[in-house]
Design a protein around this motif. Structure first.
Motif, PDB file in Angstrom:
ATOM      1  N   LYS A 124     114.842   2.877  42.211  1.00  0.00           N
ATOM      2  CA  LYS A 124     114.797   3.361  43.594  1.00  0.00           C
ATOM      3  C   LYS A 124     115.869   4.425  43.837  1.00  0.00           C
ATOM      4  N   ALA A 125     116.997   4.306  43.143  1.00  0.00           N
ATOM      5  CA  ALA A 125     118.076   5.285  43.294  1.00  0.00           C
ATOM      6  C   ALA A 125     117.662   6.656  42.771  1.00  0.00           C
ATOM      7  N   SER A 126     116.684   6.687  41.842  1.00  0.00           N
ATOM      8  CA  SER A 126     116.224   7.973  41.303  1.00  0.00           C
ATOM      9  C   SER A 126     114.748   8.233  41.645  1.00  0.00           C
ATOM     10  N   GLU A 127     114.304   7.627  42.750  1.00  0.00           N
ATOM     11  CA  GLU A 127     112.922   7.829  43.174  1.00  0.00           C
ATOM     12  C   GLU A 127     112.661   9.310  43.451  1.00  0.00           C
ATOM     13  N   ASN A 128     111.515   9.790  42.997  1.00  0.00           N
ATOM     14  CA  ASN A 128     111.053  11.178  43.154  1.00  0.00           C
ATOM     15  C   ASN A 128     111.919  12.194  42.407  1.00  0.00           C
ATOM     16  N   VAL A 129     112.687  11.743  41.413  1.00  0.00           N
ATOM     17  CA  VAL A 129     113.502  12.638  40.596  1.00  0.00           C
ATOM     18  C   VAL A 129     112.796  12.854  39.257  1.00  0.00           C
ATOM     19  N   GLU A 130     112.541  14.119  38.933  1.00  0.00           N
ATOM     20  CA  GLU A 130     111.917  14.482  37.652  1.00  0.00           C
ATOM     21  C   GLU A 130     112.995  14.573  36.575  1.00  0.00           C
ATOM     22  N   GLN A 131     112.749  13.943  35.433  1.00  0.00           N
ATOM     23  CA  GLN A 131     113.670  14.045  34.310  1.00  0.00           C
ATOM     24  C   GLN A 131     113.463  15.397  33.620  1.00  0.00           C
ATOM     25  N   ASN A 132     114.552  16.030  33.234  1.00  0.00           N
ATOM     26  CA  ASN A 132     114.505  17.326  32.576  1.00  0.00           C
ATOM     27  C   ASN A 132     114.513  17.105  31.059  1.00  0.00           C
ATOM     28  N   CYS A 133     113.389  16.605  30.552  1.00  0.00           N
ATOM     29  CA  CYS A 133     113.279  16.327  29.126  1.00  0.00           C
ATOM     30  C   CYS A 133     111.803  16.253  28.733  1.00  0.00           C
ATOM     31  N   GLN A 134     111.586  16.305  27.440  1.00  0.00           N
ATOM     32  CA  GLN A 134     110.254  16.065  26.887  1.00  0.00           C
ATOM     33  C   GLN A 134     110.198  14.591  26.500  1.00  0.00           C
ATOM     34  N   TYR A 135     109.006  14.003  26.553  1.00  0.00           N
ATOM     35  CA  TYR A 135     108.912  12.609  26.155  1.00  0.00           C
ATOM     36  C   TYR A 135     107.634  12.351  25.375  1.00  0.00           C
ATOM     37  N   THR A 136     107.688  11.337  24.543  1.00  0.00           N
ATOM     38  CA  THR A 136     106.511  10.894  23.792  1.00  0.00           C
ATOM     39  C   THR A 136     106.467   9.370  23.838  1.00  0.00           C
ATOM     40  N   MET A 163     110.070   8.848  34.198  1.00  0.00           N
ATOM     41  CA  MET A 163     110.031  10.300  34.002  1.00  0.00           C
ATOM     42  C   MET A 163     109.874  11.099  35.299  1.00  0.00           C
ATOM     43  N   HIS A 164     109.147  10.547  36.268  1.00  0.00           N
ATOM     44  CA  HIS A 164     108.815  11.321  37.465  1.00  0.00           C
ATOM     45  C   HIS A 164     109.342  10.700  38.760  1.00  0.00           C
ATOM     46  N   GLY A 165     109.951   9.523  38.666  1.00  0.00           N
ATOM     47  CA  GLY A 165     110.447   8.875  39.875  1.00  0.00           C
ATOM     48  C   GLY A 165     109.355   8.318  40.764  1.00  0.00           C
ATOM     49  N   ASN A 166     108.146   8.155  40.214  1.00  0.00           N
ATOM     50  CA  ASN A 166     107.017   7.606  40.957  1.00  0.00           C
ATOM     51  C   ASN A 166     107.005   6.099  40.743  1.00  0.00           C
ATOM     52  N   LEU A 167     107.322   5.331  41.769  1.00  0.00           N
ATOM     53  CA  LEU A 167     107.487   3.890  41.634  1.00  0.00           C
ATOM     54  C   LEU A 167     106.217   3.082  41.901  1.00  0.00           C
ATOM     55  N   GLN A 168     105.097   3.766  42.089  1.00  0.00           N
ATOM     56  CA  GLN A 168     103.844   3.058  42.358  1.00  0.00           C
ATOM     57  C   GLN A 168     103.508   2.125  41.190  1.00  0.00           C
ATOM     58  N   ASN A 169     103.242   0.878  41.477  1.00  0.00           N
ATOM     59  CA  ASN A 169     102.869  -0.176  40.519  1.00  0.00           C
ATOM     60  C   ASN A 169     104.021  -0.635  39.620  1.00  0.00           C
ATOM     61  N   LEU A 170     105.214  -0.088  39.785  1.00  0.00           N
ATOM     62  CA  LEU A 170     106.313  -0.489  38.901  1.00  0.00           C
ATOM     63  C   LEU A 170     106.637  -1.968  39.056  1.00  0.00           C
ATOM     64  N   GLU A 171     106.809  -2.417  40.286  1.00  0.00           N
ATOM     65  CA  GLU A 171     107.178  -3.816  40.496  1.00  0.00           C
ATOM     66  C   GLU A 171     106.110  -4.762  39.952  1.00  0.00           C
ATOM     67  N   ALA A 172     104.847  -4.405  40.113  1.00  0.00           N
ATOM     68  CA  ALA A 172     103.754  -5.237  39.591  1.00  0.00           C
ATOM     69  C   ALA A 172     103.719  -5.216  38.068  1.00  0.00           C
ATOM     70  N   ALA A 173     104.219  -4.151  37.461  1.00  0.00           N
ATOM     71  CA  ALA A 173     104.190  -4.023  35.994  1.00  0.00           C
ATOM     72  C   ALA A 173     105.300  -4.816  35.318  1.00  0.00           C
ATOM     73  N   LEU A 174     106.327  -5.181  36.068  1.00  0.00           N
ATOM     74  CA  LEU A 174     107.468  -5.902  35.494  1.00  0.00           C
ATOM     75  C   LEU A 174     107.295  -7.408  35.677  1.00  0.00           C
ATOM     76  N   ALA A 175     107.490  -8.149  34.603  1.00  0.00           N
ATOM     77  CA  ALA A 175     107.475  -9.613  34.692  1.00  0.00           C
ATOM     78  C   ALA A 175     108.648 -10.059  35.555  1.00  0.00           C
ATOM     79  N   LYS A 176     108.513 -11.200  36.195  1.00  0.00           N
ATOM     80  CA  LYS A 176     109.600 -11.657  37.075  1.00  0.00           C
ATOM     81  C   LYS A 176     110.882 -11.941  36.301  1.00  0.00           C
ATOM     82  N   ASP A 177     110.768 -12.253  35.009  1.00  0.00           N
ATOM     83  CA  ASP A 177     111.947 -12.527  34.186  1.00  0.00           C
ATOM     84  C   ASP A 177     112.179 -11.429  33.145  1.00  0.00           C
ATOM     85  N   VAL A 178     111.812 -10.190  33.488  1.00  0.00           N
ATOM     86  CA  VAL A 178     111.960  -9.067  32.567  1.00  0.00           C
ATOM     87  C   VAL A 178     113.424  -8.931  32.122  1.00  0.00           C
TER      88      VAL A 178
END
Length: 147
Positions: free
Chosen positions: A88-100, A50-65
């Motif tokens: 990474k291609a959309s890093e720091n890009v805010e999505q223009n949508c609502q989410y739940t 949603m926000h392009g913030n990649l902090q902890n993303l790699e750690a959150a994904l299993a190696k065989d995701v």
């Protein structure tokens, strides 16, 4: 003199053992404190998407995701590296949508979360499977559909 040497050797051995145990305990507690919880994993993925913030993303994904995006009759599959590269291609890009987000299932060592992104004219729904792996929780599967 032999007694003094034996006592000094014993003290040195006790001190070395104590120091070694302290280092092991520090390493273990450091690892456990860095472990990601279920909520940390959901937040890391949501922030990346949603926000392009990649902090902890790699750690959150299993190696065989597994990542599967369904578009009509087409299925696009990505492995972990391709998924990270797309974020990474959309890093720091805010999505223009609502989410739940909503928890569909939370049983034993598996949690399934639904993330809906409401854009103008359509909804993108993702089903995210998170499993406990050791002390960490990891995303093991993501399936995305446009409705």
């Amino acid at each position: 003199m032999k007694t003094l040497k034996t006592i000094l050797f014993g003290l040195a051995l006790v001190m070395a053992t104590t120091i070694a145990n302290a280092n092991v305990n520090t390493t273990v507690s450091h690892y456990v404190s860095n472990a990601l919880s279920k909520n940390d994993v959901v937040n890391a993925y949501t922030n990346a998407l949603m926000h392009g913030n990649l902090q902890n993303l790699e750690a959150a994904l299993a190696k065989d995701v597994e990542y599967n995006m369904y578009r009509g009759s087409q299925v696009y599959k990505l492995n972990k590296q391709a998924l990270i590269d797309s974020f990474k291609a959309s890093e720091n890009v805010e999505q223009n949508c609502q989410y739940t987000t909503s928890i569909l299932s939370d049983v034993d060592k598996t949690m399934v979360v639904r993330l809906d992104q409401q854009y103008e004219g359509y909804v993108r729904s993702s089903t995210i499977t998170i499993k406990q792996q050791g002390n960490d929780w990891k995303i093991t599967k993501i399936e995305t559909r446009n409705n």
